[in-house]
Scaffold this motif. Structure first.
Motif, PDB file in Angstrom:
ATOM      1  N   VAL A 166      25.702 -51.776 -29.580  1.00 47.99           N
ATOM      2  CA  VAL A 166      26.967 -53.040 -29.688  1.00 47.99           C
ATOM      3  C   VAL A 166      26.018 -53.778 -29.562  1.00 47.99           C
ATOM      4  CG1 VAL A 166      28.539 -51.948 -29.147  1.00 47.99           C
ATOM      5  CG2 VAL A 166      27.986 -52.556 -27.106  1.00 47.99           C
ATOM      6  N   VAL A 167      26.602 -54.859 -29.699  1.00 43.80           N
ATOM      7  CA  VAL A 167      26.617 -56.509 -29.186  1.00 43.80           C
ATOM      8  C   VAL A 167      27.882 -57.155 -28.502  1.00 43.80           C
ATOM      9  CG1 VAL A 167      26.513 -59.010 -30.005  1.00 43.80           C
ATOM     10  CG2 VAL A 167      24.716 -57.832 -31.286  1.00 43.80           C
ATOM     11  N   LEU A 168      28.232 -57.487 -27.735  1.00 43.27           N
ATOM     12  CA  LEU A 168      29.209 -57.086 -26.275  1.00 43.27           C
ATOM     13  C   LEU A 168      29.586 -58.522 -25.819  1.00 43.27           C
ATOM     14  CD1 LEU A 168      30.722 -55.322 -24.719  1.00 43.27           C
ATOM     15  CD2 LEU A 168      28.900 -55.277 -23.373  1.00 43.27           C
ATOM     16  N   ALA A 169      30.612 -58.724 -25.964  1.00 41.31           N
ATOM     17  CA  ALA A 169      31.190 -59.176 -25.335  1.00 41.31           C
ATOM     18  C   ALA A 169      31.693 -59.213 -23.954  1.00 41.31           C
ATOM     19  CB  ALA A 169      32.335 -61.037 -26.214  1.00 41.31           C
ATOM     20  N   ILE A 170      32.524 -59.430 -22.787  1.00 36.75           N
ATOM     21  CA  ILE A 170      32.629 -59.493 -21.929  1.00 36.75           C
ATOM     22  C   ILE A 170      33.775 -60.423 -21.775  1.00 36.75           C
ATOM     23  CG2 ILE A 170      32.899 -58.450 -19.463  1.00 36.75           C
ATOM     24  CD1 ILE A 170      29.286 -57.931 -19.611  1.00 36.75           C
ATOM     25  N   GLY A 171      35.144 -59.697 -20.513  1.00 35.50           N
ATOM     26  CA  GLY A 171      36.030 -60.619 -20.433  1.00 35.50           C
ATOM     27  C   GLY A 171      37.751 -60.102 -20.117  1.00 35.50           C
ATOM     28  N   ASN A 172      38.782 -60.668 -19.439  1.00 33.89           N
ATOM     29  CA  ASN A 172      40.140 -60.292 -19.151  1.00 33.89           C
ATOM     30  C   ASN A 172      40.623 -60.584 -20.280  1.00 33.89           C
ATOM     31  OD1 ASN A 172      39.949 -59.563 -16.904  1.00 33.89           O
ATOM     32  ND2 ASN A 172      39.315 -61.679 -16.049  1.00 33.89           N
ATOM     33  N   PHE A 173      40.294 -61.706 -21.203  1.00 38.25           N
ATOM     34  CA  PHE A 173      40.673 -62.086 -22.907  1.00 38.25           C
ATOM     35  C   PHE A 173      42.299 -62.008 -22.679  1.00 38.25           C
ATOM     36  CE2 PHE A 173      36.421 -59.721 -23.528  1.00 38.25           C
ATOM     37  CZ  PHE A 173      36.444 -61.153 -24.448  1.00 38.25           C
ATOM     38  N   ASP A 174      43.068 -62.546 -21.890  1.00 36.47           N
ATOM     39  CA  ASP A 174      44.889 -62.184 -21.095  1.00 36.47           C
ATOM     40  C   ASP A 174      44.985 -63.788 -22.650  1.00 36.47           C
ATOM     41  OD1 ASP A 174      47.228 -62.107 -20.677  1.00 36.47           O
ATOM     42  OD2 ASP A 174      47.267 -63.115 -18.766  1.00 36.47           O
ATOM     43  N   GLY A 175      45.235 -63.407 -23.283  1.00 30.82           N
ATOM     44  CA  GLY A 175      45.830 -64.207 -24.309  1.00 30.82           C
ATOM     45  C   GLY A 175      45.505 -64.416 -25.814  1.00 30.82           C
TER      46      GLY A 175
END
Length: 306
Positions: free
Chosen positions: A15-24
Motif C-alpha cells: 500500500v501507499v499509506l497515510a498515518i493519523g488520528n483523522f478526527d473530524g
C-alpha cells in the motif's frame, strides 16, 4: 473500503499509506488524502490509512482527553468518501503504546501493512516516548525499501487547520468557522431510536439519536439539515445535550424536522449543524420549555427563510 483491525496479519497487497488520528477529517486531512491518492496512482497500489482506536490521548490521559469530533464509524465513512480503499484500525492499548519506534516500523509498517510509500503530517511522532520522526522513517525506508514524504500544514485565513481548531470553533458556537476548517458543516450520524416521547407531548415530535461522543464537542440548540430521509436534506431544529429540564444525564441529540410526519425509527440519518441558536438551559417547567422550543423553531425557520 476494507477495514482491518489490528496488525497481527499482513494485508493482502502493498500500500501507499497515510498515518493519523483523522478526527473530524478536516481540510488538512482532505489535502493529505489527495496527496495519498496521487501517490497510489504513481505507485499503482491501493491507498490506505492507519488510524488508532481509541485516540492516544484517551489512553494516556482519559480524564483530560479532547472531545471527539467523529465516532469511528463516522471517521471511516468520511475516509471512504475521500477515496481511501483500506483502513487499518490499530487498538491503542498498553502493548501498542510500548512498541519502540523501530518495532512500530518493523511490525506495523513493514510486517503488517507492507508499505511502499508513506505520507505523514509535519508534526507526526511515533513509538514509545514519541522518539520516532521523519528522519528515522527515511532511514528505515532505505533499509526496508519504502519511500517517505511529509505533508505541510493547510491554512485557512492564516490559521492552521487542525482538529483542535475545529473543537474551539464548535465550543464557541461558531458553526460557520467550523465549517470553513472542515470543508463542510459539522455532522453527527446515528440511528433514530425510541425516546421518552416528551417532545411529542409538547407538540414537537423529535427524532432521537443516542450520542457516543463523550465528552461532547459542543452543546446547545441549532438550526440543522438532515440527510438520509429523501433526495434533498430536510431542515429542522435540534437540541444536543443532556436535557436538564427533564433530568437527563446522558447526551442525546433530538431533532425536530419541519413539516415532516413519518415513522423513521431505525433509520440512519446525518445531522448537519448549520447555525447555533442558543446554549442549552434548564427551564422551571414544561410550559416554559414548550414556549422556548416554539421560539427556537421559529428562529430556525427564519434562518432557513422558510
Amino acid at each position: 473500503m476494507r477495514v482491518f483491525r489490528g496488525y497481527s496479519r499482513p494485508v493482502p497487497d502493498p500500500v501507499v499509506l497515510a498515518i493519523g488520528n483523522f478526527d473530524g477529517v478536516h481540510l488538512g486531512h482532505a489535502a493529505l488524502m489527495e496527496q495519498l491518492l496521487a501517490a497510489a496512482g504513481k505507485f499503482q497500489v491501493q491507498p490506505a490509512v492507519l488510524t488508532f482506536e481509541p485516540h492516544p490521548r484517551e489512553f494516556f490521559a482519559p480524564q483530560s482527553a479532547p472531545a471527539r469530533l467523529t465516532t469511528l464509524r463516522e471517521k471511516l465513512e468520511l475516509l471512504a468518501d475521500a477515496g481511501v480503499q483500506q483502513v487499518m484500525v490499530c487498538p491503542f492499548n498498553a502493548a501498542f503504546a510500548a512498541l519502540s519506534a523501530d518495532q512500530f516500523i518493523e511490525q506495523v509498517l513493514v510486517g503488517a501493512l507492507r508499505v511502499k510509500h508513506l505520507i505523514i503530517g509535519d508534526d507526526f511522532r511515533f513509538g514509545r516516548g514519541r522518539v520516532g520522526d521523519f528522519s528515522l522513517l527515511q532511514a528505515a525506508g532505505l533499509q526496508y525499501g519504502f519511500t517517505v514524504e511529509s505533508m505541510q500544514s493547510v491554512t485557512v485565513d492564516d490559521e492552521r487547520v487542525s482538529s483542535s481548531g475545529v473543537r474551539r470553533a464548535l465550543a464557541d458556537g461558531d458553526m460557520a468557522h467550523a465549517a470553513r476548517l472542515l470543508g463542510r458543516p459539522y455532522i453527527i450520524d446515528g440511528q433514530v431510536a425510541h425516546g421518552d416521547k416528551i417532545g411529542r407531548q409538547l407538540g414537537f415530535a423529535t427524532a432521537n439519536i443516542r450520542i457516543r461522543h463523550n465528552p461532547l464537542p459542543m452543546t446547545g440548540v441549532f438550526a440543522v439539515q438532515v440527510s438520509g430521509l429523501g433526495e434533498a436534506p430536510l431542515c429542522g431544529v435540534a437540541n444536543l445535550g443532556i436535557r436538564p429540564t427533564v433530568g437527563g444525564t446522558r447526551p442525546l441529540l433530538e431533532v425536530h424536522l419541519f413539516d415532516f410526519d413519518r415513522d423513521i425509527y431505525g433509520t440512519h440519518i446525518s445531522v448537519r449543524f448549520v447555525h447555533k441558536l442558543r446554549n442549552e438551559q434548564r427551564f422551571p417547567n414544561f410550559d416554559a420549555l414548550k414556549a422556548q422550543i416554539a421560539a427556537d423553531a421559529a428562529a430556525a425557520r427564519t434562518f432557513f427563510k422558510l
